[in-house]
Structure formats: structure tokens, C-alpha cells
Scaffold this motif. Structure first.
Motif, PDB file in Angstrom:
ATOM      1  N   ILE A 141     -75.454  24.792   9.534  1.00 35.47           N
ATOM      2  CA  ILE A 141     -74.433  24.524   8.520  1.00 35.47           C
ATOM      3  C   ILE A 141     -75.169  24.126   7.250  1.00 35.47           C
ATOM      4  CG2 ILE A 141     -72.521  23.032   7.826  1.00 35.47           C
ATOM      5  CD1 ILE A 141     -71.770  22.742  10.736  1.00 35.47           C
ATOM      6  N   PHE A 142     -74.811  24.749   6.150  1.00 36.63           N
ATOM      7  CA  PHE A 142     -75.454  24.406   4.890  1.00 36.63           C
ATOM      8  C   PHE A 142     -74.392  24.299   3.807  1.00 36.63           C
ATOM      9  CE2 PHE A 142     -75.103  28.954   4.638  1.00 36.63           C
ATOM     10  CZ  PHE A 142     -74.897  29.210   3.304  1.00 36.63           C
ATOM     11  N   LYS A 143     -74.751  23.664   2.695  1.00 37.19           N
ATOM     12  CA  LYS A 143     -73.854  23.549   1.547  1.00 37.19           C
ATOM     13  C   LYS A 143     -74.349  24.496   0.462  1.00 37.19           C
ATOM     14  CE  LYS A 143     -71.819  19.023   1.860  1.00 37.19           C
ATOM     15  NZ  LYS A 143     -71.514  17.805   1.150  1.00 37.19           N
ATOM     16  N   SER A 144     -73.411  25.221  -0.080  1.00 36.30           N
ATOM     17  CA  SER A 144     -73.759  26.137  -1.166  1.00 36.30           C
ATOM     18  C   SER A 144     -73.943  25.341  -2.455  1.00 36.30           C
ATOM     19  CB  SER A 144     -72.654  27.181  -1.340  1.00 36.30           C
ATOM     20  OG  SER A 144     -71.493  26.562  -1.850  1.00 36.30           O
ATOM     21  N   SER A 145     -74.309  26.037  -3.496  1.00 35.20           N
ATOM     22  CA  SER A 145     -74.514  25.372  -4.784  1.00 35.20           C
ATOM     23  C   SER A 145     -73.213  24.780  -5.315  1.00 35.20           C
ATOM     24  CB  SER A 145     -75.102  26.357  -5.787  1.00 35.20           C
ATOM     25  OG  SER A 145     -74.227  27.460  -5.939  1.00 35.20           O
ATOM     26  N   LEU A 146     -72.080  25.288  -4.847  1.00 38.39           N
ATOM     27  CA  LEU A 146     -70.785  24.749  -5.263  1.00 38.39           C
ATOM     28  C   LEU A 146     -70.375  23.558  -4.410  1.00 38.39           C
ATOM     29  CD1 LEU A 146     -68.893  28.133  -5.743  1.00 38.39           C
ATOM     30  CD2 LEU A 146     -69.906  26.685  -7.513  1.00 38.39           C
ATOM     31  N   GLY A 147     -71.208  23.198  -3.441  1.00 38.26           N
ATOM     32  CA  GLY A 147     -70.915  22.056  -2.591  1.00 38.26           C
ATOM     33  C   GLY A 147     -70.016  22.382  -1.413  1.00 38.26           C
ATOM     34  N   ILE A 148     -69.777  23.653  -1.169  1.00 40.09           N
ATOM     35  CA  ILE A 148     -68.912  24.055  -0.057  1.00 40.09           C
ATOM     36  C   ILE A 148     -69.791  24.358   1.150  1.00 40.09           C
ATOM     37  CG2 ILE A 148     -67.278  25.793   0.763  1.00 40.09           C
ATOM     38  CD1 ILE A 148     -66.356  26.111  -2.130  1.00 40.09           C
ATOM     39  N   GLY A 149     -69.465  23.709   2.272  1.00 41.88           N
ATOM     40  CA  GLY A 149     -70.231  23.924   3.492  1.00 41.88           C
ATOM     41  C   GLY A 149     -69.875  25.263   4.125  1.00 41.88           C
ATOM     42  N   LYS A 150     -70.839  25.793   4.854  1.00 41.46           N
ATOM     43  CA  LYS A 150     -70.609  27.077   5.527  1.00 41.46           C
ATOM     44  C   LYS A 150     -71.451  27.122   6.793  1.00 41.46           C
ATOM     45  CE  LYS A 150     -70.488  31.967   4.975  1.00 41.46           C
ATOM     46  NZ  LYS A 150     -70.214  33.070   4.132  1.00 41.46           N
ATOM     47  N   LEU A 151     -70.846  27.643   7.837  1.00 46.15           N
ATOM     48  CA  LEU A 151     -71.544  27.823   9.106  1.00 46.15           C
ATOM     49  C   LEU A 151     -72.127  29.224   9.118  1.00 46.15           C
ATOM     50  CD1 LEU A 151     -71.975  26.671  12.090  1.00 46.15           C
ATOM     51  CD2 LEU A 151     -70.067  28.143  12.671  1.00 46.15           C
ATOM     52  N   GLU A 152     -73.401  29.337   9.378  1.00 45.32           N
ATOM     53  CA  GLU A 152     -74.043  30.644   9.468  1.00 45.32           C
ATOM     54  C   GLU A 152     -74.775  30.763  10.782  1.00 45.32           C
ATOM     55  OE1 GLU A 152     -76.574  31.825   6.281  1.00 45.32           O
ATOM     56  OE2 GLU A 152     -74.880  32.484   5.080  1.00 45.32           O
ATOM     57  N   VAL A 153     -74.880  31.999  11.245  1.00 43.86           N
ATOM     58  CA  VAL A 153     -75.565  32.295  12.497  1.00 43.86           C
ATOM     59  C   VAL A 153     -76.512  33.449  12.241  1.00 43.86           C
ATOM     60  CG1 VAL A 153     -75.261  32.963  14.899  1.00 43.86           C
ATOM     61  CG2 VAL A 153     -73.499  31.619  13.768  1.00 43.86           C
ATOM     62  N   ASP A 154     -77.745  33.325  12.720  1.00 47.77           N
ATOM     63  CA  ASP A 154     -78.685  34.444  12.623  1.00 47.77           C
ATOM     64  C   ASP A 154     -78.159  35.599  13.462  1.00 47.77           C
ATOM     65  OD1 ASP A 154     -80.377  32.897  11.071  1.00 47.77           O
ATOM     66  OD2 ASP A 154     -81.532  32.189  12.803  1.00 47.77           O
ATOM     67  N   ASN A 155     -78.225  36.800  12.935  1.00 44.04           N
ATOM     68  CA  ASN A 155     -77.771  38.011  13.630  1.00 44.04           C
ATOM     69  C   ASN A 155     -76.341  37.846  14.160  1.00 44.04           C
ATOM     70  OD1 ASN A 155     -80.310  39.181  13.205  1.00 44.04           O
ATOM     71  ND2 ASN A 155     -81.086  38.277  15.096  1.00 44.04           N
ATOM     72  N   GLU A 156     -75.433  37.514  13.262  1.00 42.32           N
ATOM     73  CA  GLU A 156     -74.045  37.242  13.664  1.00 42.32           C
ATOM     74  C   GLU A 156     -73.396  38.428  14.366  1.00 42.32           C
ATOM     75  OE1 GLU A 156     -69.830  35.646  11.834  1.00 42.32           O
ATOM     76  OE2 GLU A 156     -71.604  35.637  10.568  1.00 42.32           O
ATOM     77  N   GLU A 157     -73.822  39.625  14.002  1.00 39.25           N
ATOM     78  CA  GLU A 157     -73.232  40.806  14.652  1.00 39.25           C
ATOM     79  C   GLU A 157     -73.563  40.873  16.141  1.00 39.25           C
ATOM     80  OE1 GLU A 157     -77.161  41.670  12.930  1.00 39.25           O
ATOM     81  OE2 GLU A 157     -75.319  41.055  11.966  1.00 39.25           O
ATOM     82  N   GLU A 158     -74.595  40.157  16.566  1.00 38.15           N
ATOM     83  CA  GLU A 158     -74.945  40.117  17.988  1.00 38.15           C
ATOM     84  C   GLU A 158     -74.154  39.058  18.749  1.00 38.15           C
ATOM     85  OE1 GLU A 158     -79.138  39.592  18.400  1.00 38.15           O
ATOM     86  OE2 GLU A 158     -79.618  41.355  17.198  1.00 38.15           O
ATOM     87  N   CYS A 159     -73.443  38.188  18.030  1.00 36.00           N
ATOM     88  CA  CYS A 159     -72.658  37.125  18.669  1.00 36.00           C
ATOM     89  C   CYS A 159     -71.388  37.712  19.274  1.00 36.00           C
ATOM     90  CB  CYS A 159     -72.285  36.056  17.653  1.00 36.00           C
ATOM     91  SG  CYS A 159     -73.702  35.128  17.056  1.00 36.00           S
TER      92      CYS A 159
END
Length: 185
Positions: free
Chosen positions: A49-67
Motif C-alpha cells: 500500500i502506498f500513497k500517491s503524490s496527491l496523498g491518496i492511498g492505493k493497494l498494488e500487487v506485483d503481476n496483478e493479472e496473475e492474481c
């Protein structure tokens, strides 16, 4: 009389084959759901989970298409939540945990409700076989002047019951494989 017996055996074989096909179908469906459950959550090192420059958090997954599709849905729900909460992750971990637990429970409940279906179908197959065997006996005594049963009449009953019990054993085997070797193993 012989044509009636062969017709009954054919009908019984078709009915037991249909039961067996539904057993296999159910076994495969449960196996698919078990695989979905096992692959629902990717390893922790692929999730962040990271925060963008706008301060909005986002959940990301490596190789999401494989999930799994289920995890991609969860990711979408979590990211929508983070957008609405303007990126505030504080106190949100419990919400994320609840979302994930609900998804896991839904798949788990689906598996639990369907895992014993091959066994019940096998029981239905046994009853079908016994009914056909008894019909053989009734028809064989009606066509004779006496009520004595011949060896072939009794053999027809045993053949019907043996085929039906075989279908039942196949269902039992499928349930044992799913419960002991595939599900929560």
C-alpha cells in the motif's frame, strides 16, 4: 420377458451413468473452488500500500493479472475505499482484514456446502439400483406361474445392487479425496 430385462438394465445403466456424471461434475467444481481458495491471496511480498503524490492511498500487487479474480475484486474494493477516505490508511487495516475474511468465508462456505454432494449422489445411485433390482424381481415372478425365483432372477438383483454400490463407492472416494487431500490439507 428377456427384452424387458434388457430394457431395465439399459435404463438402470443410463440412470447410474447420469448419477456418476453429476458426481464427477460436483467433484471437479469443488476442486475448482478449493484452488480458488488456495490462490485467493497472493504472498505478502507481492502486496503493498502506498500513497500517491496527491496523498491518496492505493493497494498494488506485483503481476496483478496473475492474481485470482477474487483478489482482483478485493483490490478494487480496497482501492475504492482508499479513494473515498482520501488515502487515510489509519484504522483501515481492520476494514481490509474484514473484507478479505468475508471473501475467504464466502468461498469456504461454498466449498463446505458442496463437498459432500458426490456422496449423496452415490446414495441416490444405490437407491436407484436397489429399485431397479426389485423391479426385476417383481417382473420375473409375474411372468411365471409360480412365485419361485430362479438363480438368474436373484443374479439380476445382485448385479443391479452391485452397480449401484459401485457408484456409491465412487462418490465416497471423491469426498474422501476432496476432504482429506485437497481441502485444508
Amino acid at each position: 420377458m428377456e427384452s424387458i430385462n434388457s430394457t431395465l438394465f439399459t435404463l438402470e445403466a443410463i440412470a447410474l451413468l447420469a448419477v456418476f456424471i453429476y458426481q464427477v461434475r460436483s467433484f471437479i467444481q469443488v476442486g475448482t473452488h478449493i484452488a480458488i481458495l488456495e490462490n485467493l491471496i497472493p504472498p505478502n511480498d507481492r502486496i503493498r500500500i502506498f500513497k500517491s503524490s496527491l496523498g491518496i492511498g492505493k493497494l498494488e500487487v506485483d503481476n496483478e493479472e496473475e492474481c485470482s479474480e477474487g483478489f482482483q475484486k478485493l483490490t478494487g474494493k480496497i482501492n475504492r475505499f482508499l479513494e473515498k477516505s482520501k488515502g487515510s490508511v489509519d484504522g483501515s487495516l481492520n476494514i481490509f482484514r474484514n473484507l478479505i475474511n468475508r471473501e475467504v468465508e464466502a468461498v469456504d462456505n461454498l466449498i463446505e456446502s458442496q463437498i459432500s454432494a458426490p456422496l449423496y449422489l452415490g446414495l441416490a445411485g444405490t437407491l436407484i439400483g436397489i429399485c431397479f433390482g426389485l423391479i426385476h424381481l417383481v417382473l420375473s415372478t409375474q411372468s411365471k406361474d409360480s412365485t419361485d425365483l430362479s438363480n438368474s432372477d436373484i443374479n439380476n438383483l445382485f448385479i443391479s445392487v452391485a452397480l449401484a454400490v459401485l457408484v456409491s463407492l465412487m462418490g465416497l472416494m471423491m469426498v474422501i479425496i476432496n476432504t482429506n487431500f485437497r481441502y485444508k490439507a
